[in-house]
Enzyme design. Structure first.
Site, PDB file in Angstrom:
ATOM      1  N   SER A  52      -4.267   2.046 -15.085  1.00 37.70           N
ATOM      2  CA  SER A  52      -4.888   3.355 -14.954  1.00 37.70           C
ATOM      3  C   SER A  52      -5.307   3.890 -16.325  1.00 37.70           C
ATOM      4  O   SER A  52      -6.105   3.264 -17.005  1.00 37.70           O
ATOM      5  CB  SER A  52      -3.919   4.295 -14.230  1.00 37.70           C
ATOM      6  N   ASP A  99      -6.924   1.102  -3.378  1.00 38.42           N
ATOM      7  CA  ASP A  99      -6.798   2.081  -4.467  1.00 38.42           C
ATOM      8  C   ASP A  99      -7.751   3.247  -4.220  1.00 38.42           C
ATOM      9  O   ASP A  99      -8.970   3.056  -4.184  1.00 38.42           O
ATOM     10  CB  ASP A  99      -7.118   1.407  -5.801  1.00 38.42           C
ATOM     11  N   HIS A 152      -2.981   2.238  -5.925  1.00 34.10           N
ATOM     12  CA  HIS A 152      -3.091   2.426  -7.376  1.00 34.10           C
ATOM     13  C   HIS A 152      -1.727   2.150  -7.995  1.00 34.10           C
ATOM     14  O   HIS A 152      -0.828   2.983  -7.940  1.00 34.10           O
ATOM     15  CB  HIS A 152      -3.533   3.861  -7.659  1.00 34.10           C
TER      16      HIS A 152
END
Length: 358
Positions: free
Chosen positions: A28, A129, A164
Protein backbone atom coordinates in the site's frame (compact mmCIF):
# COMPACT_ATOMS: atom_id res chain seq x y z
CA UNK A 1 13.06 -14.74 18.26
CA UNK A 2 15.55 -12.81 20.37
CA UNK A 3 15.03 -9.13 21.11
CA UNK A 4 17.87 -6.67 21.65
CA UNK A 5 20.27 -8.19 24.12
CA UNK A 6 19.41 -5.99 27.10
CA UNK A 7 15.84 -5.11 26.11
CA UNK A 8 16.80 -1.47 25.59
CA UNK A 9 16.88 0.78 22.59
CA UNK A 10 20.08 0.32 20.62
CA UNK A 11 21.89 2.33 17.98
CA UNK A 12 21.61 0.81 14.52
CA UNK A 13 24.89 -0.95 13.86
CA UNK A 14 27.18 -1.47 10.87
CA UNK A 15 27.58 -4.92 9.30
CA UNK A 16 29.58 -4.21 6.12
CA UNK A 17 26.49 -5.12 4.10
CA UNK A 18 26.28 -5.12 0.32
CA UNK A 19 26.48 -1.74 -1.38
CA UNK A 20 24.27 -2.55 -4.37
CA UNK A 21 22.68 -5.99 -4.05
CA UNK A 22 19.94 -4.93 -1.66
CA UNK A 23 16.18 -4.89 -2.13
CA UNK A 24 12.96 -3.34 -0.90
CA UNK A 25 9.28 -4.23 -0.65
CA UNK A 26 6.12 -2.75 0.73
CA UNK A 27 2.35 -2.84 0.95
CA UNK A 28 0.00 0.00 0.00
CA UNK A 29 1.63 3.31 1.00
CA UNK A 30 4.74 1.19 1.63
CA UNK A 31 4.44 -0.03 -1.98
CA UNK A 32 4.17 3.50 -3.36
CA UNK A 33 7.20 4.40 -1.23
CA UNK A 34 8.98 1.28 -2.48
CA UNK A 35 8.66 2.58 -6.04
CA UNK A 36 9.86 6.04 -5.02
CA UNK A 37 12.84 4.75 -3.07
CA UNK A 38 13.66 2.23 -5.80
CA UNK A 39 13.90 5.00 -8.41
CA UNK A 40 15.47 7.61 -6.17
CA UNK A 41 18.27 5.25 -5.08
CA UNK A 42 18.30 2.63 -7.83
CA UNK A 43 22.09 2.21 -7.60
CA UNK A 44 21.57 0.60 -4.18
CA UNK A 45 18.97 -2.00 -5.19
CA UNK A 46 18.75 -5.20 -7.21
CA UNK A 47 14.97 -5.55 -7.01
CA UNK A 48 11.68 -4.59 -5.42
CA UNK A 49 8.39 -6.11 -4.28
CA UNK A 50 5.28 -3.98 -4.80
CA UNK A 51 2.00 -5.09 -3.20
CA UNK A 52 -0.93 -2.84 -4.15
CA UNK A 53 1.10 0.16 -5.21
CA UNK A 54 1.04 2.60 -8.13
CA UNK A 55 3.79 4.09 -10.30
CA UNK A 56 6.31 6.83 -9.52
CA UNK A 57 4.80 10.29 -8.91
CA UNK A 58 1.34 8.84 -9.42
CA UNK A 59 -0.20 11.68 -7.40
CA UNK A 60 0.95 14.10 -10.10
CA UNK A 61 -0.63 12.26 -13.03
CA UNK A 62 -2.82 15.26 -13.80
CA UNK A 63 -1.42 18.70 -13.13
CA UNK A 64 -3.54 21.36 -11.40
CA UNK A 65 -5.39 24.12 -13.19
CA UNK A 66 -5.12 27.69 -12.01
CA UNK A 67 -8.08 27.10 -9.73
CA UNK A 68 -6.49 24.23 -7.77
CA UNK A 69 -3.34 24.29 -5.65
CA UNK A 70 -0.59 21.75 -6.29
CA UNK A 71 -1.14 20.23 -2.84
CA UNK A 72 -4.89 19.85 -3.35
CA UNK A 73 -4.26 18.41 -6.80
CA UNK A 74 -1.92 15.74 -5.42
CA UNK A 75 -4.48 14.74 -2.80
CA UNK A 76 -7.25 14.49 -5.41
CA UNK A 77 -4.96 12.51 -7.72
CA UNK A 78 -3.97 10.12 -4.95
CA UNK A 79 -7.56 9.38 -4.00
CA UNK A 80 -9.33 9.24 -7.35
CA UNK A 81 -6.57 8.38 -9.83
CA UNK A 82 -4.04 6.34 -7.85
CA UNK A 83 -6.38 4.39 -5.58
CA UNK A 84 -9.96 4.26 -6.87
CA UNK A 85 -10.20 5.39 -10.52
CA UNK A 86 -13.78 5.36 -11.77
CA UNK A 87 -12.82 3.42 -14.91
CA UNK A 88 -9.42 2.10 -16.10
CA UNK A 89 -9.09 5.00 -18.52
CA UNK A 90 -9.07 7.48 -15.62
CA UNK A 91 -6.23 5.68 -13.84
CA UNK A 92 -2.58 6.75 -13.86
CA UNK A 93 -1.08 7.68 -17.22
CA UNK A 94 1.97 5.41 -17.33
CA UNK A 95 3.52 7.14 -20.35
CA UNK A 96 3.29 10.56 -18.74
CA UNK A 97 4.78 9.26 -15.49
CA UNK A 98 7.65 7.60 -17.40
CA UNK A 99 8.42 10.97 -18.98
CA UNK A 100 8.29 12.62 -15.55
CA UNK A 101 10.64 9.98 -14.14
CA UNK A 102 13.15 10.56 -16.93
CA UNK A 103 12.93 14.32 -16.43
CA UNK A 104 13.40 13.87 -12.68
CA UNK A 105 16.56 11.84 -13.31
CA UNK A 106 17.88 14.43 -15.79
CA UNK A 107 17.36 17.07 -13.11
CA UNK A 108 19.59 15.05 -10.77
CA UNK A 109 16.85 14.44 -8.21
CA UNK A 110 16.95 10.62 -8.57
CA UNK A 111 19.52 8.05 -9.70
CA UNK A 112 20.13 7.11 -13.34
CA UNK A 113 17.13 5.31 -14.85
CA UNK A 114 19.53 2.90 -16.59
CA UNK A 115 20.20 1.26 -13.20
CA UNK A 116 16.74 -0.34 -13.34
CA UNK A 117 17.22 -2.43 -16.49
CA UNK A 118 18.40 -5.64 -14.81
CA UNK A 119 16.39 -5.32 -11.59
CA UNK A 120 13.88 -8.00 -10.63
CA UNK A 121 10.35 -6.98 -9.70
CA UNK A 122 7.47 -8.73 -7.96
CA UNK A 123 4.22 -6.80 -8.51
CA UNK A 124 0.97 -7.97 -6.91
CA UNK A 125 -2.65 -6.92 -6.82
CA UNK A 126 -5.41 -8.87 -5.10
CA UNK A 127 -8.46 -9.32 -7.31
CA UNK A 128 -10.69 -8.43 -4.30
CA UNK A 129 -8.72 -5.30 -3.35
CA UNK A 130 -11.11 -2.36 -3.01
CA UNK A 131 -8.55 0.05 -1.53
CA UNK A 132 -6.03 0.27 -4.40
CA UNK A 133 -7.68 -1.02 -7.55
CA UNK A 134 -5.99 -3.57 -9.77
CA UNK A 135 -6.17 -1.16 -12.72
CA UNK A 136 -3.69 1.07 -10.89
CA UNK A 137 -1.23 -1.73 -10.13
CA UNK A 138 -1.34 -2.85 -13.77
CA UNK A 139 -0.02 0.61 -14.66
CA UNK A 140 2.92 0.03 -12.32
CA UNK A 141 3.99 -2.95 -14.41
CA UNK A 142 3.51 -0.91 -17.60
CA UNK A 143 5.53 1.96 -16.11
CA UNK A 144 8.53 -0.25 -15.32
CA UNK A 145 8.41 -1.97 -18.70
CA UNK A 146 8.40 1.42 -20.43
CA UNK A 147 11.44 2.40 -18.38
CA UNK A 148 13.33 -0.58 -19.77
CA UNK A 149 13.01 -3.28 -17.11
CA UNK A 150 13.16 -6.64 -18.84
CA UNK A 151 9.74 -8.29 -19.01
CA UNK A 152 11.24 -11.64 -17.97
CA UNK A 153 12.44 -9.99 -14.77
CA UNK A 154 8.92 -9.05 -13.69
CA UNK A 155 6.55 -11.38 -11.86
CA UNK A 156 3.06 -9.90 -12.02
CA UNK A 157 0.23 -11.56 -10.10
CA UNK A 158 -3.41 -10.57 -10.25
CA UNK A 159 -4.92 -14.04 -9.93
CA UNK A 160 -5.33 -14.31 -6.14
CA UNK A 161 -8.75 -13.32 -4.65
CA UNK A 162 -7.07 -11.27 -1.93
CA UNK A 163 -8.21 -8.05 -0.37
CA UNK A 164 -5.87 -5.19 0.42
CA UNK A 165 -3.15 -7.01 2.35
CA UNK A 166 0.16 -8.75 2.56
CA UNK A 167 -0.51 -12.48 2.47
CA UNK A 168 0.66 -15.09 4.97
CA UNK A 169 -0.09 -18.69 5.86
CA UNK A 170 -0.91 -17.81 9.47
CA UNK A 171 -4.31 -19.25 10.48
CA UNK A 172 -4.87 -16.39 12.92
CA UNK A 173 -4.72 -13.73 10.18
CA UNK A 174 -7.76 -12.25 8.43
CA UNK A 175 -9.67 -14.08 5.73
CA UNK A 176 -8.11 -13.68 2.30
CA UNK A 177 -10.68 -11.26 0.74
CA UNK A 178 -10.66 -8.90 3.76
CA UNK A 179 -10.12 -5.17 3.14
CA UNK A 180 -9.55 -3.82 6.63
CA UNK A 181 -6.79 -3.49 9.24
CA UNK A 182 -4.43 -5.00 10.07
CA UNK A 183 -4.18 -5.74 6.30
CA UNK A 184 -2.50 -9.11 6.89
CA UNK A 185 -4.55 -11.91 5.33
CA UNK A 186 -4.23 -15.68 5.34
CA UNK A 187 -3.94 -16.99 1.80
CA UNK A 188 -1.98 -20.17 2.47
CA UNK A 189 1.44 -18.85 1.44
CA UNK A 190 4.05 -16.39 2.65
CA UNK A 191 4.16 -13.54 0.18
CA UNK A 192 7.37 -12.18 1.67
CA UNK A 193 9.06 -15.46 0.73
CA UNK A 194 7.81 -15.24 -2.85
CA UNK A 195 9.11 -11.68 -3.11
CA UNK A 196 12.59 -12.54 -1.88
CA UNK A 197 12.80 -15.76 -3.90
CA UNK A 198 12.08 -13.82 -7.06
CA UNK A 199 14.54 -11.03 -6.36
CA UNK A 200 17.27 -13.47 -5.31
CA UNK A 201 17.25 -16.80 -7.13
CA UNK A 202 19.70 -18.52 -4.77
CA UNK A 203 17.68 -18.69 -1.55
CA UNK A 204 17.47 -21.59 0.88
CA UNK A 205 14.24 -22.67 2.56
CA UNK A 206 13.10 -20.50 5.50
CA UNK A 207 14.54 -21.36 8.88
CA UNK A 208 12.25 -23.10 11.36
CA UNK A 209 13.34 -20.60 14.00
CA UNK A 210 14.52 -17.02 13.58
CA UNK A 211 17.44 -17.26 15.98
CA UNK A 212 19.00 -13.90 15.23
CA UNK A 213 18.16 -10.63 16.96
CA UNK A 214 15.24 -8.32 16.35
CA UNK A 215 16.63 -4.94 17.35
CA UNK A 216 14.72 -1.81 18.24
CA UNK A 217 16.78 1.22 17.31
CA UNK A 218 16.47 4.99 17.54
CA UNK A 219 15.22 6.36 14.20
CA UNK A 220 15.48 9.97 15.27
CA UNK A 221 19.23 10.13 14.69
CA UNK A 222 18.55 9.64 10.97
CA UNK A 223 16.05 12.50 10.86
CA UNK A 224 17.98 15.37 12.42
CA UNK A 225 16.50 18.76 11.63
CA UNK A 226 14.06 17.12 9.17
CA UNK A 227 12.12 15.47 12.03
CA UNK A 228 9.21 17.98 12.04
CA UNK A 229 8.33 17.01 8.45
CA UNK A 230 8.99 13.26 8.65
CA UNK A 231 5.92 11.71 10.34
CA UNK A 232 8.24 8.87 11.38
CA UNK A 233 8.23 7.08 14.72
CA UNK A 234 10.87 7.28 17.41
CA UNK A 235 11.88 3.65 16.86
CA UNK A 236 12.66 1.46 13.88
CA UNK A 237 13.39 -2.28 13.85
CA UNK A 238 15.97 -4.50 12.20
CA UNK A 239 16.30 -8.27 12.10
CA UNK A 240 19.94 -9.39 12.16
CA UNK A 241 20.44 -13.08 11.27
CA UNK A 242 22.52 -15.19 13.63
CA UNK A 243 25.42 -15.76 11.21
CA UNK A 244 25.62 -12.04 10.50
CA UNK A 245 25.78 -11.37 14.25
CA UNK A 246 28.67 -13.82 14.47
CA UNK A 247 30.58 -12.04 11.71
CA UNK A 248 30.47 -15.16 9.54
CA UNK A 249 28.97 -13.48 6.45
CA UNK A 250 30.81 -11.29 3.97
CA UNK A 251 28.71 -8.42 2.58
CA UNK A 252 25.25 -9.63 3.70
CA UNK A 253 22.33 -8.34 1.69
CA UNK A 254 19.74 -5.97 3.16
CA UNK A 255 16.00 -6.06 2.50
CA UNK A 256 13.92 -3.03 3.49
CA UNK A 257 10.31 -3.96 4.39
CA UNK A 258 7.87 -1.05 4.45
CA UNK A 259 4.54 -1.42 6.22
CA UNK A 260 1.35 0.17 4.90
CA UNK A 261 -1.02 2.68 6.45
CA UNK A 262 -2.24 1.84 9.97
CA UNK A 263 0.48 -0.85 10.33
CA UNK A 264 3.27 0.93 12.20
CA UNK A 265 4.15 -0.39 15.64
CA UNK A 266 2.57 2.58 17.43
CA UNK A 267 -0.37 3.30 15.17
CA UNK A 268 -3.44 4.78 16.81
CA UNK A 269 -6.55 6.10 15.13
CA UNK A 270 -7.04 9.86 15.07
CA UNK A 271 -10.39 11.41 15.94
CA UNK A 272 -10.81 15.15 15.47
CA UNK A 273 -7.05 15.59 15.29
CA UNK A 274 -6.27 13.65 18.47
CA UNK A 275 -4.79 10.19 18.87
CA UNK A 276 -7.50 7.82 20.12
CA UNK A 277 -5.19 5.98 22.53
CA UNK A 278 -8.04 4.40 24.47
CA UNK A 279 -9.10 2.40 21.41
CA UNK A 280 -5.67 1.55 20.07
CA UNK A 281 -5.92 -1.60 17.91
CA UNK A 282 -3.95 -4.70 18.90
CA UNK A 283 -1.85 -4.80 15.72
CA UNK A 284 1.38 -3.63 17.35
CA UNK A 285 4.41 -5.06 15.60
CA UNK A 286 2.71 -7.81 13.61
CA UNK A 287 4.12 -6.59 10.30
CA UNK A 288 7.58 -6.89 11.84
CA UNK A 289 7.16 -10.30 13.46
CA UNK A 290 4.51 -12.37 11.61
CA UNK A 291 4.82 -11.66 7.88
CA UNK A 292 7.60 -14.19 7.29
CA UNK A 293 10.51 -11.95 6.38
CA UNK A 294 12.63 -12.87 9.38
CA UNK A 295 12.56 -16.64 8.90
CA UNK A 296 13.68 -16.59 5.27
CA UNK A 297 16.19 -13.88 6.13
CA UNK A 298 17.67 -16.06 8.89
CA UNK A 299 18.48 -18.96 6.57
CA UNK A 300 19.87 -16.68 3.86
CA UNK A 301 21.87 -14.16 5.90
CA UNK A 302 19.70 -11.21 4.85
CA UNK A 303 19.32 -8.26 7.20
CA UNK A 304 15.73 -6.97 7.26
CA UNK A 305 15.23 -3.29 7.98
CA UNK A 306 11.77 -2.15 9.15
CA UNK A 307 11.56 1.67 9.14
CA UNK A 308 8.45 3.00 10.84
CA UNK A 309 6.05 5.78 9.85
CA UNK A 310 3.49 7.11 12.29
CA UNK A 311 0.28 9.06 12.33
CA UNK A 312 0.53 12.84 12.51
CA UNK A 313 -2.37 15.26 12.36
CA UNK A 314 -1.48 18.86 13.14
CA UNK A 315 -1.29 22.25 11.48
CA UNK A 316 1.67 21.25 9.34
CA UNK A 317 1.23 17.55 8.51
CA UNK A 318 -1.98 15.67 7.83
CA UNK A 319 -1.10 11.98 7.92
CA UNK A 320 -3.52 10.53 10.48
CA UNK A 321 -3.31 6.96 9.15
CA UNK A 322 0.46 6.66 9.54
CA UNK A 323 1.12 6.28 5.79
CA UNK A 324 4.42 6.69 3.99
CA UNK A 325 4.45 9.87 1.95
CA UNK A 326 3.60 9.38 -1.71
CA UNK A 327 1.56 12.56 -2.26
CA UNK A 328 3.69 15.28 -0.68
CA UNK A 329 2.72 15.81 2.96
CA UNK A 330 6.41 15.78 3.97
CA UNK A 331 7.61 18.34 1.41
CA UNK A 332 10.13 20.44 3.30
CA UNK A 333 11.15 22.78 0.47
CA UNK A 334 11.43 22.93 -3.30
CA UNK A 335 14.85 21.22 -3.22
CA UNK A 336 13.58 18.11 -1.43
CA UNK A 337 10.24 16.99 -2.93
CA UNK A 338 8.73 13.83 -1.47
CA UNK A 339 9.86 11.57 -4.37
CA UNK A 340 13.47 12.74 -4.63
CA UNK A 341 16.80 11.54 -3.33
CA UNK A 342 16.67 14.42 -0.82
CA UNK A 343 13.10 13.78 0.36
CA UNK A 344 12.84 13.68 4.14
CA UNK A 345 11.70 10.04 4.40
CA UNK A 346 13.78 8.69 1.52
CA UNK A 347 16.92 10.35 2.85
CA UNK A 348 16.34 8.93 6.33
CA UNK A 349 15.66 5.37 5.15
CA UNK A 350 18.68 5.38 2.86
CA UNK A 351 20.82 6.70 5.72
CA UNK A 352 19.77 3.62 7.72
CA UNK A 353 20.83 1.45 4.80
CA UNK A 354 24.15 3.27 4.60
CA UNK A 355 24.72 2.55 8.30
CA UNK A 356 24.11 -1.17 7.77
CA UNK A 357 26.50 -1.14 4.81
CA UNK A 358 29.29 0.77 6.59
Amino acid sequence: MVASADGKIVQLGSYAASKGNNSISGLSSGAFMTVQLHLARSASFAGAGIIAGGPFRCAETYQPSGLVTAEDSRIENSLYICMNPLIPQTGPDAQRLVEMARDTAKAGLIDDIANLADDRLYIFTGSEDDVVYSDVVAKTRQFYEMLGVKRDNIVYRDDVPAGHSIITDNPEDSDLPTNQPPYINNGGFMQSHDILRHIYDDLKAPAAQANGQLLRFDQTEFLGEDAPWASMSRFGYAYIPSRVLQGAVKAPRVHIALHGCKQGYNYTDYVNGRADIANQPPYGNRYITTTGYNHIAESNDIIVLYPQAEGTDNGSIQNPDGCWDWWGYSNKDAASPYYSRNAVQIKAIHAMLDRLCA
